[in-house]
Design a protein around this motif. Structure first.
Motif, PDB file in Angstrom:
ATOM      1  N   VAL A 166      33.488  47.829  29.596  1.00  0.00           N
ATOM      2  CA  VAL A 166      34.474  48.916  29.482  1.00  0.00           C
ATOM      3  C   VAL A 166      33.755  50.256  29.299  1.00  0.00           C
ATOM      4  O   VAL A 166      34.111  51.263  29.911  1.00  0.00           O
ATOM      5  N   ALA A 167      32.694  50.248  28.491  1.00  0.00           N
ATOM      6  CA  ALA A 167      31.949  51.487  28.243  1.00  0.00           C
ATOM      7  C   ALA A 167      31.273  51.993  29.512  1.00  0.00           C
ATOM      8  O   ALA A 167      31.181  53.202  29.738  1.00  0.00           O
ATOM      9  N   LEU A 168      30.782  51.074  30.340  1.00  0.00           N
ATOM     10  CA  LEU A 168      30.111  51.492  31.579  1.00  0.00           C
ATOM     11  C   LEU A 168      31.118  51.964  32.631  1.00  0.00           C
ATOM     12  O   LEU A 168      30.874  52.931  33.353  1.00  0.00           O
ATOM     13  N   ILE A 169      32.234  51.287  32.722  1.00  0.00           N
ATOM     14  CA  ILE A 169      33.236  51.606  33.761  1.00  0.00           C
ATOM     15  C   ILE A 169      34.060  52.831  33.369  1.00  0.00           C
ATOM     16  O   ILE A 169      34.381  53.668  34.201  1.00  0.00           O
ATOM     17  N   TYR A 171      38.223  46.571  38.749  1.00  0.00           N
ATOM     18  CA  TYR A 171      37.187  45.721  38.155  1.00  0.00           C
ATOM     19  C   TYR A 171      37.880  44.594  37.398  1.00  0.00           C
ATOM     20  O   TYR A 171      38.838  44.843  36.648  1.00  0.00           O
ATOM     21  N   ILE A 172      37.426  43.367  37.616  1.00  0.00           N
ATOM     22  CA  ILE A 172      38.056  42.195  37.004  1.00  0.00           C
ATOM     23  C   ILE A 172      37.032  41.458  36.147  1.00  0.00           C
ATOM     24  O   ILE A 172      35.930  41.154  36.609  1.00  0.00           O
ATOM     25  N   ALA A 173      37.413  41.194  34.903  1.00  0.00           N
ATOM     26  CA  ALA A 173      36.517  40.471  33.993  1.00  0.00           C
ATOM     27  C   ALA A 173      37.362  39.592  33.065  1.00  0.00           C
ATOM     28  O   ALA A 173      38.592  39.614  33.115  1.00  0.00           O
ATOM     29  N   ASN A 174      36.696  38.854  32.217  1.00  0.00           N
ATOM     30  CA  ASN A 174      37.365  37.961  31.276  1.00  0.00           C
ATOM     31  C   ASN A 174      36.842  38.167  29.863  1.00  0.00           C
ATOM     32  O   ASN A 174      35.766  38.726  29.665  1.00  0.00           O
ATOM     33  N   LEU A 229      31.719  29.142  41.488  1.00  0.00           N
ATOM     34  CA  LEU A 229      31.255  30.247  42.335  1.00  0.00           C
ATOM     35  C   LEU A 229      30.628  31.411  41.557  1.00  0.00           C
ATOM     36  O   LEU A 229      30.007  32.288  42.156  1.00  0.00           O
ATOM     37  N   GLY A 230      30.858  31.452  40.252  1.00  0.00           N
ATOM     38  CA  GLY A 230      30.323  32.572  39.471  1.00  0.00           C
ATOM     39  C   GLY A 230      31.091  33.858  39.674  1.00  0.00           C
ATOM     40  O   GLY A 230      30.567  34.950  39.422  1.00  0.00           O
ATOM     41  N   ARG A 231      32.348  33.735  40.125  1.00  0.00           N
ATOM     42  CA  ARG A 231      33.177  34.922  40.380  1.00  0.00           C
ATOM     43  C   ARG A 231      34.516  34.772  39.654  1.00  0.00           C
ATOM     44  O   ARG A 231      35.056  33.656  39.562  1.00  0.00           O
ATOM     45  N   PRO A 232      35.084  35.878  39.155  1.00  0.00           N
ATOM     46  CA  PRO A 232      36.351  35.787  38.422  1.00  0.00           C
ATOM     47  C   PRO A 232      37.562  35.705  39.355  1.00  0.00           C
ATOM     48  O   PRO A 232      37.571  36.296  40.439  1.00  0.00           O
ATOM     49  N   GLU A 270      33.485  41.303  38.323  1.00  0.00           N
ATOM     50  CA  GLU A 270      33.133  41.940  39.594  1.00  0.00           C
ATOM     51  C   GLU A 270      34.132  43.030  39.934  1.00  0.00           C
ATOM     52  O   GLU A 270      35.250  43.050  39.426  1.00  0.00           O
ATOM     53  N   GLY A 271      33.696  43.916  40.807  1.00  0.00           N
ATOM     54  CA  GLY A 271      34.577  44.980  41.280  1.00  0.00           C
ATOM     55  C   GLY A 271      33.862  46.314  41.305  1.00  0.00           C
ATOM     56  O   GLY A 271      32.632  46.373  41.253  1.00  0.00           O
ATOM     57  N   ASP A 272      34.665  47.371  41.385  1.00  0.00           N
ATOM     58  CA  ASP A 272      34.137  48.725  41.455  1.00  0.00           C
ATOM     59  C   ASP A 272      33.659  49.157  40.069  1.00  0.00           C
ATOM     60  O   ASP A 272      34.471  49.244  39.137  1.00  0.00           O
ATOM     61  N   PRO A 273      32.369  49.434  39.902  1.00  0.00           N
ATOM     62  CA  PRO A 273      31.882  49.816  38.569  1.00  0.00           C
ATOM     63  C   PRO A 273      32.399  51.174  38.103  1.00  0.00           C
ATOM     64  O   PRO A 273      32.168  51.560  36.957  1.00  0.00           O
ATOM     65  N   LYS A 274      33.103  51.881  38.994  1.00  0.00           N
ATOM     66  CA  LYS A 274      33.712  53.161  38.602  1.00  0.00           C
ATOM     67  C   LYS A 274      35.244  53.082  38.714  1.00  0.00           C
ATOM     68  O   LYS A 274      35.920  54.109  38.895  1.00  0.00           O
TER      69      LYS A 274
END
Ligand code: SF4
Length: 186
Positions: A109-112, A78-81, A51-54, A30-34
């Motif tokens: 990573v490619a989208l952000i 943006y935070i992911a795992n 919760l489905g959130r990182p 989740e986070g800012d996609p840009k």
């Protein structure tokens, strides 16, 4: 947002590795996609799975506080795992599980297209920078890969286990603040 919707749908329905069997929720990220800054951890824990959130458990609170201390709100990054489903008892993901899941992270990573990526802990560092990375030795060191600045640092859960590491992690976050400023200044 079509590409994001598609990615989230694929992750939420994914059965590409055995971790799907134990999940309550997949945790795509989740986070800012840009966002200029992306942070990558290992995998969801109990609270994240619920919760489905990182990074929403104790580690997440620490991470959020560290980001705020360098002037960043969670919504700005943006935070992911590495893996999107919780490994049983929070064990380290196996190489097969990581390999099955990494295409999703690469797609993110490619989208952000972030300018900087912080790798939280050995698993994130290993699957992005390579097996040779040692957090104790290499934390805080920047390297540019394919035009993106990357830095490994301690996972927040390591800081909770060993508070003596917090000062080192704080130095890394100050270095992050300086790097983001340098990037912004061009
Ligand atoms: S961890 Fe990744 S590859 Fe494995 S089931 Fe979940 S989303 Fe699919």
């Amino acid at each position: 947002m079509g590409a994001w919707m598609e990615l989230f749908e694929r992750v939420n329905g994914c059965t590409a590795c055995g971790l799907c069997k134990g999940r309550t929720h997949a945790v795509p990220g989740e986070g800012d996609p840009k966002a200029a800054l992306m942070l990558i951890g290992e995998g969801p824990g109990a609270e994240e799975d619920r919760l489905g959130r990182p990074f929403v458990g104790a580690s997440g609170q620490l991470l959020t506080g560290m980001l705020e201390a360098i002037g960043l709100a969670r919504g700005q990054v943006y935070i992911a795992n590495v893996v999107k489903c919780r490994p049983p008892a929070n064990r380290t993901p196996t190489p097969d599980e990581a390999a099955a899941c990494l295409p999703y992270l690469r797609r993110q990573v490619a989208l952000i297209r972030p300018k900087a990526i912080v790798l939280l802990g050995a698993t994130a560092a290993r699957y992005t920078l390579g097996d040779q990375v040692r957090i104790g030795r290499d934390h805080g060191q920047w390297q540019k890969r394919a035009g993106v600045w990357m830095m490994p640092t301690y996972h927040p859960s390591a800081l909770l286990r060993d508070p003596g590491l917090k000062a080192l992690a704080w130095q890394d976050f100050q270095s992050l603040q300086a790097k983001l400023q340098e990037i912004e200044d061009g």
